[in-house]
Design a protein around this motif. Structure first.
Motif, PDB file in Angstrom:
ATOM      1  N   UNK A 129       0.509  -1.054   0.233  1.00 29.26           N
ATOM      2  CA  UNK A 129      -0.082   0.215  -0.085  1.00 29.26           C
ATOM      3  C   UNK A 129       0.488   0.896  -0.148  1.00 29.26           C
ATOM      4  N   UNK A 130       0.411   2.674  -0.543  1.00 31.43           N
ATOM      5  CA  UNK A 130       1.153   3.107  -0.482  1.00 31.43           C
ATOM      6  C   UNK A 130       0.017   4.751  -0.878  1.00 31.43           C
ATOM      7  N   UNK A 131       0.224   6.159  -0.537  1.00 32.91           N
ATOM      8  CA  UNK A 131       0.174   6.989  -0.853  1.00 32.91           C
ATOM      9  C   UNK A 131       0.985   8.706  -1.574  1.00 32.91           C
ATOM     10  N   UNK A 132      -0.253   9.267  -2.744  1.00 30.50           N
ATOM     11  CA  UNK A 132       0.808   9.759  -2.849  1.00 30.50           C
ATOM     12  C   UNK A 132      -0.385  11.517  -2.597  1.00 30.50           C
ATOM     13  N   UNK A 133       0.193  12.370  -3.222  1.00 35.45           N
ATOM     14  CA  UNK A 133      -0.240  13.850  -2.408  1.00 35.45           C
ATOM     15  C   UNK A 133       0.723  14.682  -2.723  1.00 35.45           C
ATOM     16  N   UNK A 134       0.632  15.236  -3.809  1.00 34.13           N
ATOM     17  CA  UNK A 134       1.770  16.918  -3.795  1.00 34.13           C
ATOM     18  C   UNK A 134       1.439  17.071  -3.075  1.00 34.13           C
ATOM     19  N   UNK A 135       0.723  17.433  -1.756  1.00 32.79           N
ATOM     20  CA  UNK A 135       1.020  18.341  -0.682  1.00 32.79           C
ATOM     21  C   UNK A 135       1.912  18.062   0.398  1.00 32.79           C
ATOM     22  N   UNK A 144       6.908   7.496  11.176  1.00 31.40           N
ATOM     23  CA  UNK A 144       7.180   6.309  10.222  1.00 31.40           C
ATOM     24  C   UNK A 144       6.170   5.342  10.381  1.00 31.40           C
ATOM     25  N   UNK A 145       6.147   4.884   9.170  1.00 27.24           N
ATOM     26  CA  UNK A 145       4.205   4.019   8.709  1.00 27.24           C
ATOM     27  C   UNK A 145       5.184   2.705   9.240  1.00 27.24           C
ATOM     28  N   UNK A 146       4.206   1.754   9.888  1.00 26.98           N
ATOM     29  CA  UNK A 146       4.198   0.602  10.012  1.00 26.98           C
ATOM     30  C   UNK A 146       4.177  -0.343   8.414  1.00 26.98           C
ATOM     31  N   UNK A 147       3.025  -0.237   7.542  1.00 23.90           N
ATOM     32  CA  UNK A 147       3.341  -0.535   6.339  1.00 23.90           C
ATOM     33  C   UNK A 147       2.518   0.474   5.442  1.00 23.90           C
ATOM     34  N   UNK A 148       3.609   0.320   4.450  1.00 24.54           N
ATOM     35  CA  UNK A 148       3.156   1.478   3.470  1.00 24.54           C
ATOM     36  C   UNK A 148       4.043   2.364   3.440  1.00 24.54           C
ATOM     37  N   UNK A 149       3.943   3.081   2.937  1.00 30.33           N
ATOM     38  CA  UNK A 149       5.117   4.920   2.508  1.00 30.33           C
ATOM     39  C   UNK A 149       4.027   5.998   1.373  1.00 30.33           C
ATOM     40  N   UNK A 150       4.249   6.800   2.356  1.00 31.95           N
ATOM     41  CA  UNK A 150       3.577   8.071   0.947  1.00 31.95           C
ATOM     42  C   UNK A 150       4.818   8.715   0.496  1.00 31.95           C
ATOM     43  N   UNK A 151       4.243   8.957  -0.780  1.00 34.21           N
ATOM     44  CA  UNK A 151       4.802   9.679  -1.691  1.00 34.21           C
ATOM     45  C   UNK A 151       4.026  11.424  -1.905  1.00 34.21           C
TER      46      UNK A 151
END
Length: 400
Positions: A129-135, A144-151
């Protein structure tokens, strides 16, 4: 990138600018399903922004895309909302993508894996799982996320999709299996598949080699054997004794002495004749990093041998290897950043693949015709602009 847009007229559509940028960043071995609708039994219907499938690494990456009216100043794990620069709180996207992950995993297990990935452990399927937000930017405080990553950029998203690896890769078999998989995924996620995408996924039509092609293949195999021998000598793993035993014709022999007319005995003490060069060579093992030259000089191993070998070992099994395995190994090496400067040496690649094949198989049966032309054809089918090196035609590299 091969794009599978949603065929649901009521669904949101992807931003054309984002799609164009992803096309620039990702190659055609990445399949991207946008605005998917996932209906898994026992779970609420999930709306997925992007689902990426890397057909070489066998990975699925789920990506939730969020745009906010202000920069994100704090990213937290599940249980707390995100904080924007204007002081407002927004629902946590990490929690949202976690719910979507359950639905996608269950749908893949029930509708895809048993038929298209029968050898995979159904309970070890690992979606990322991941999240993308240009903001999201450098000033954002990230827990620190336990699962996934934010870009915060599409470049980071593309890098994750290309490099993500799992212990249980989900890779379709050769032949038309990839087309069947693409159709099944498009149907499951309610996305469309264009004829252009079908043609790019479909395997190339095999060409029956002509006598000239078979002759070229034999010469190619001979060149591959010489490269393999050069690699062994360069690693210092073969002594001159072994070389003299297995290939005596490669060991330099002293010239035959010309007959000399008998002469009167000389009062000067005779000097001992020097030992034969072949005897000296066989008496002492090679201790240099590079072996001394032998007759029929062997070419030096091109750079990048270690990186190229890792791709071959990863993608070409030691048993039951097929054309798709060789294709996957070549495409992975061609796009390896460590090999961009040196390119992929076709002869070296053929030698490494030949080492992986069983005794009753040969490279000519998997890559028909000239190996260089075959490699360029595979790159073209995958949508990668590849060319032969201007200075050394035996090297193939990404254009530009």
């Amino acid at each position: 990138m091969l794009h599978f847009p949603s065929k649901n007229s009521a669904a949101h559509t992807a931003d054309p600018a984002d799609v164009t940028r992803l096309h620039q960043l990702l190659c055609n071995h990445v399949w991207a399903f946008s605005n998917c609708r996932v209906d898994a039994p026992g779970l609420p219907v999930a709306e997925v922004d992007w689902l990426f499938y890397n057909s070489i690494n066998g990975t699925f990456i789920l990506s939730e895309w969020k745009r906010f009216p202000a920069p994100v100043i704090q990213v937290t794990d599940t249980g707390e909302p995100w904080v924007l620069a204007n002081g407002s709180l927004v629902p946590n996207p990490v929690e949202q993508v976690g719910k979507q992950l359950d639905a996608v995993r269950r749908a893949l297990r029930l509708s895809i894996c048993r038929k298209h990935f029968p050898s995979a452990d159904q309970h070890s399927i690992n979606l990322y799982p991941s999240v993308y937000s240009p903001q999201v930017n450098e000033a954002t405080r990230r827990e620190r996320l336990r699962y996934g990553v934010v870009h915060g950029s599409l470049d980071e998203v593309a890098l994750m999709v290309e490099r993500r690896a799992v212990t249980v890769p989900l890779i379709a078999a050769g032949g038309t299996a990839q087309v069947d998989l693409a159709e099944a995924l498009a149907e499951l996620f309610r996305c469309s598949i264009s004829q252009t995408v079908r043609r790019k996924i479909a395997p190339p039509i095999p060409v029956v080699p002509s006598p000239q092609g078979r002759i070229a293949a034999i010469h190619r195999e001979l060149a591959a054997l010489h490269l393999e021998l050069a690699a062994l000598l360069d690693e210092g793993s073969v002594t001159a004794v072994t070389l003299a035993t297995l290939a005596p014709e490669l060991v330099p022999r002293p010239p035959a002495a010309a007959p000399v007319a008998p002469s009167k005995p000389s009062t000067v003490e005779p000097i001992a004749a020097p030992k034969s060069s072949a005897v000296v060579l066989a008496a002492a093992p090679v201790t240099q990093k590079t072996a001394p030259p032998v007759a029929g000089s062997v070419k030096k191993v091109p750079p990048g041998n270690g990186h190229l070998k890792r791709h071959v070992v990863k993608h070409v099994p030691s048993s039951a290897a097929g054309p798709d395995h060789v294709r996957a190994a070549f495409l992975a090496a061609l796009q390896d950043g460590q090999l961009r400067k040196s390119g992929v040496h076709v002869g070296q690649f053929g030698a490494l693949v030949g080492q992986r094949l069983e005794k009753d198989r040969n490279l000519a049966s998997l890559a028909l015709g000239s190996l260089g032309k075959w490699c360029l054809a595979q790159a073209a089918v995958a949508g990668i602009a590849a060319v032969k090196d201007a200075a050394d035609p035996s090297i193939v590299r990404v254009k530009g």
